[in-house]
Write a protein that holds these residues in place. Structure first.
Motif, PDB file in Angstrom:
ATOM      1  N   ASP A  82       3.602   6.418  -6.011  1.00 18.62           N
ATOM      2  CA  ASP A  82       3.603   6.685  -7.447  1.00 18.62           C
ATOM      3  C   ASP A  82       4.913   6.233  -8.097  1.00 18.62           C
ATOM      4  O   ASP A  82       5.527   6.964  -8.857  1.00 18.62           O
ATOM      5  CB  ASP A  82       3.337   8.173  -7.719  1.00 18.62           C
ATOM      6  CG  ASP A  82       2.875   8.414  -9.143  1.00 18.62           C
ATOM      7  OD1 ASP A  82       2.266   7.498  -9.724  1.00 18.62           O
ATOM      8  OD2 ASP A  82       3.135   9.509  -9.674  1.00 18.62           O
ATOM      9  N   LEU A  83       5.339   5.024  -7.780  1.00 17.90           N
ATOM     10  CA  LEU A  83       6.540   4.445  -8.373  1.00 17.90           C
ATOM     11  C   LEU A  83       6.158   3.617  -9.587  1.00 17.90           C
ATOM     12  O   LEU A  83       5.051   3.111  -9.675  1.00 17.90           O
ATOM     13  CB  LEU A  83       7.257   3.548  -7.345  1.00 17.90           C
ATOM     14  CG  LEU A  83       7.709   4.228  -6.064  1.00 17.90           C
ATOM     15  CD1 LEU A  83       8.243   3.202  -5.083  1.00 17.90           C
ATOM     16  CD2 LEU A  83       8.765   5.275  -6.359  1.00 17.90           C
ATOM     17  N   VAL A  84       7.091   3.470 -10.516  1.00 17.92           N
ATOM     18  CA  VAL A  84       6.819   2.647 -11.692  1.00 17.92           C
ATOM     19  C   VAL A  84       7.349   1.245 -11.464  1.00 17.92           C
ATOM     20  O   VAL A  84       8.292   1.034 -10.715  1.00 17.92           O
ATOM     21  CB  VAL A  84       7.456   3.240 -12.968  1.00 17.92           C
ATOM     22  CG1 VAL A  84       6.857   4.571 -13.306  1.00 17.92           C
ATOM     23  CG2 VAL A  84       8.949   3.334 -12.859  1.00 17.92           C
ATOM     24  N   GLN A  85       6.731   0.303 -12.156  1.00 16.66           N
ATOM     25  CA  GLN A  85       7.201  -1.068 -12.067  1.00 16.66           C
ATOM     26  C   GLN A  85       8.415  -1.251 -12.962  1.00 16.66           C
ATOM     27  O   GLN A  85       8.631  -0.494 -13.909  1.00 16.66           O
ATOM     28  CB  GLN A  85       6.103  -2.038 -12.475  1.00 16.66           C
ATOM     29  CG  GLN A  85       4.955  -2.077 -11.513  1.00 16.66           C
ATOM     30  CD  GLN A  85       3.919  -3.105 -11.912  1.00 16.66           C
ATOM     31  OE1 GLN A  85       3.992  -3.694 -12.973  1.00 16.66           O
ATOM     32  NE2 GLN A  85       2.950  -3.309 -11.049  1.00 16.66           N
ATOM     33  N   ARG A  86       9.213  -2.239 -12.650  1.00 19.33           N
ATOM     34  CA  ARG A  86      10.456  -2.497 -13.377  1.00 19.33           C
ATOM     35  C   ARG A  86      10.196  -2.716 -14.871  1.00 19.33           C
ATOM     36  O   ARG A  86      10.935  -2.212 -15.724  1.00 19.33           O
ATOM     37  CB  ARG A  86      11.142  -3.711 -12.755  1.00 19.33           C
ATOM     38  CG  ARG A  86      12.437  -4.083 -13.422  1.00 19.33           C
ATOM     39  CD  ARG A  86      13.377  -2.950 -13.340  1.00 19.33           C
ATOM     40  NE  ARG A  86      14.673  -3.386 -12.875  1.00 19.33           N
ATOM     41  CZ  ARG A  86      15.652  -2.559 -12.690  1.00 19.33           C
ATOM     42  NH1 ARG A  86      15.479  -1.278 -12.881  1.00 19.33           N
ATOM     43  NH2 ARG A  86      16.802  -2.977 -12.280  1.00 19.33           N
ATOM     44  N   GLU A  87       9.144  -3.460 -15.203  1.00 17.97           N
ATOM     45  CA  GLU A  87       8.845  -3.747 -16.602  1.00 17.97           C
ATOM     46  C   GLU A  87       8.539  -2.461 -17.372  1.00 17.97           C
ATOM     47  O   GLU A  87       8.983  -2.270 -18.505  1.00 17.97           O
ATOM     48  CB  GLU A  87       7.659  -4.718 -16.721  1.00 17.97           C
ATOM     49  CG  GLU A  87       7.937  -6.097 -16.172  1.00 17.97           C
ATOM     50  CD  GLU A  87       7.761  -6.186 -14.666  1.00 17.97           C
ATOM     51  OE1 GLU A  87       7.079  -5.320 -14.071  1.00 17.97           O
ATOM     52  OE2 GLU A  87       8.330  -7.117 -14.075  1.00 17.97           O
ATOM     53  N   GLU A  88       7.760  -1.565 -16.753  1.00 15.94           N
ATOM     54  CA  GLU A  88       7.431  -0.296 -17.402  1.00 15.94           C
ATOM     55  C   GLU A  88       8.687   0.540 -17.597  1.00 15.94           C
ATOM     56  O   GLU A  88       8.886   1.152 -18.650  1.00 15.94           O
ATOM     57  CB  GLU A  88       6.422   0.476 -16.559  1.00 15.94           C
ATOM     58  CG  GLU A  88       5.061  -0.157 -16.497  1.00 15.94           C
ATOM     59  CD  GLU A  88       4.144   0.553 -15.515  1.00 15.94           C
ATOM     60  OE1 GLU A  88       4.535   1.591 -14.941  1.00 15.94           O
ATOM     61  OE2 GLU A  88       3.020   0.071 -15.316  1.00 15.94           O
ATOM     62  N   ARG A 121       0.835  -1.209   0.000  1.00 16.13           N
ATOM     63  CA  ARG A 121       0.000   0.000   0.000  1.00 16.13           C
ATOM     64  C   ARG A 121       0.866   1.254   0.000  1.00 16.13           C
ATOM     65  O   ARG A 121       0.592   2.215  -0.718  1.00 16.13           O
ATOM     66  CB  ARG A 121      -0.937   0.010   1.204  1.00 16.13           C
ATOM     67  CG  ARG A 121      -2.172  -0.853   1.018  1.00 16.13           C
ATOM     68  CD  ARG A 121      -3.200  -0.623   2.111  1.00 16.13           C
ATOM     69  NE  ARG A 121      -2.751  -1.119   3.406  1.00 16.13           N
ATOM     70  CZ  ARG A 121      -2.819  -2.386   3.798  1.00 16.13           C
ATOM     71  NH1 ARG A 121      -3.321  -3.291   2.992  1.00 16.13           N
ATOM     72  NH2 ARG A 121      -2.397  -2.745   4.995  1.00 16.13           N
ATOM     73  N   ILE A 122       1.924   1.259   0.782  1.00 15.52           N
ATOM     74  CA  ILE A 122       2.815   2.424   0.848  1.00 15.52           C
ATOM     75  C   ILE A 122       3.491   2.644  -0.501  1.00 15.52           C
ATOM     76  O   ILE A 122       3.550   3.766  -1.009  1.00 15.52           O
ATOM     77  CB  ILE A 122       3.858   2.245   1.973  1.00 15.52           C
ATOM     78  CG1 ILE A 122       3.181   2.356   3.330  1.00 15.52           C
ATOM     79  CG2 ILE A 122       4.975   3.269   1.844  1.00 15.52           C
ATOM     80  CD1 ILE A 122       4.063   1.964   4.499  1.00 15.52           C
ATOM     81  N   LEU A 123       4.020   1.571  -1.091  1.00 15.99           N
ATOM     82  CA  LEU A 123       4.691   1.704  -2.380  1.00 15.99           C
ATOM     83  C   LEU A 123       3.740   2.159  -3.469  1.00 15.99           C
ATOM     84  O   LEU A 123       4.105   2.968  -4.324  1.00 15.99           O
ATOM     85  CB  LEU A 123       5.359   0.382  -2.769  1.00 15.99           C
ATOM     86  CG  LEU A 123       6.572   0.006  -1.931  1.00 15.99           C
ATOM     87  CD1 LEU A 123       7.064  -1.384  -2.314  1.00 15.99           C
ATOM     88  CD2 LEU A 123       7.683   1.023  -2.092  1.00 15.99           C
TER      89      LEU A 123
END
Length: 90
Positions: A46-52, A40-42
């Motif tokens: 508003d972080l992007v996923q590694r694949e993106e 929930r915190i992550l």
């Protein structure tokens, strides 16, 4: 049925086994709760996923290579233009 000291040791062993099982259950519950909270915190950060990130990075690398090719092409065309304008007209 056991009697005397063996019975006490058997009961103690059973108690310790039950306690270990309960501790593992608490540990699993804590890990699940911690993972849920961390997720929930992550997500709220508003972080992007590694694949993106990797996909956008690949697009940027391709765009940079294309820009370099186009810059070289423009430079060659400008050089030709300078040559043609420097030629004497007949």
């Amino acid at each position: 049925m056991s009697t005397g000291p063996n019975r006490i040791l058997d009961e103690f062993a059973k108690l310790m086994t039950d306690a270990a099982g309960a501790a593992q259950g608490v540990r699993r519950e804590f890990e699940t709760a911690f993972r849920g909270q961390a997720e929930r915190i992550l997500n709220s950060m508003d972080l992007v996923q590694r694949e993106e990130f990797e996909a956008v990075r690949e697009m940027a690398l391709k765009a940079r290579a294309e820009n370099e090719k186009l810059a070289a092409r423009i430079e060659a065309l400008e050089a030709k233009l300078v040559e043609k304008s420097a030629e004497p007209t007949v």
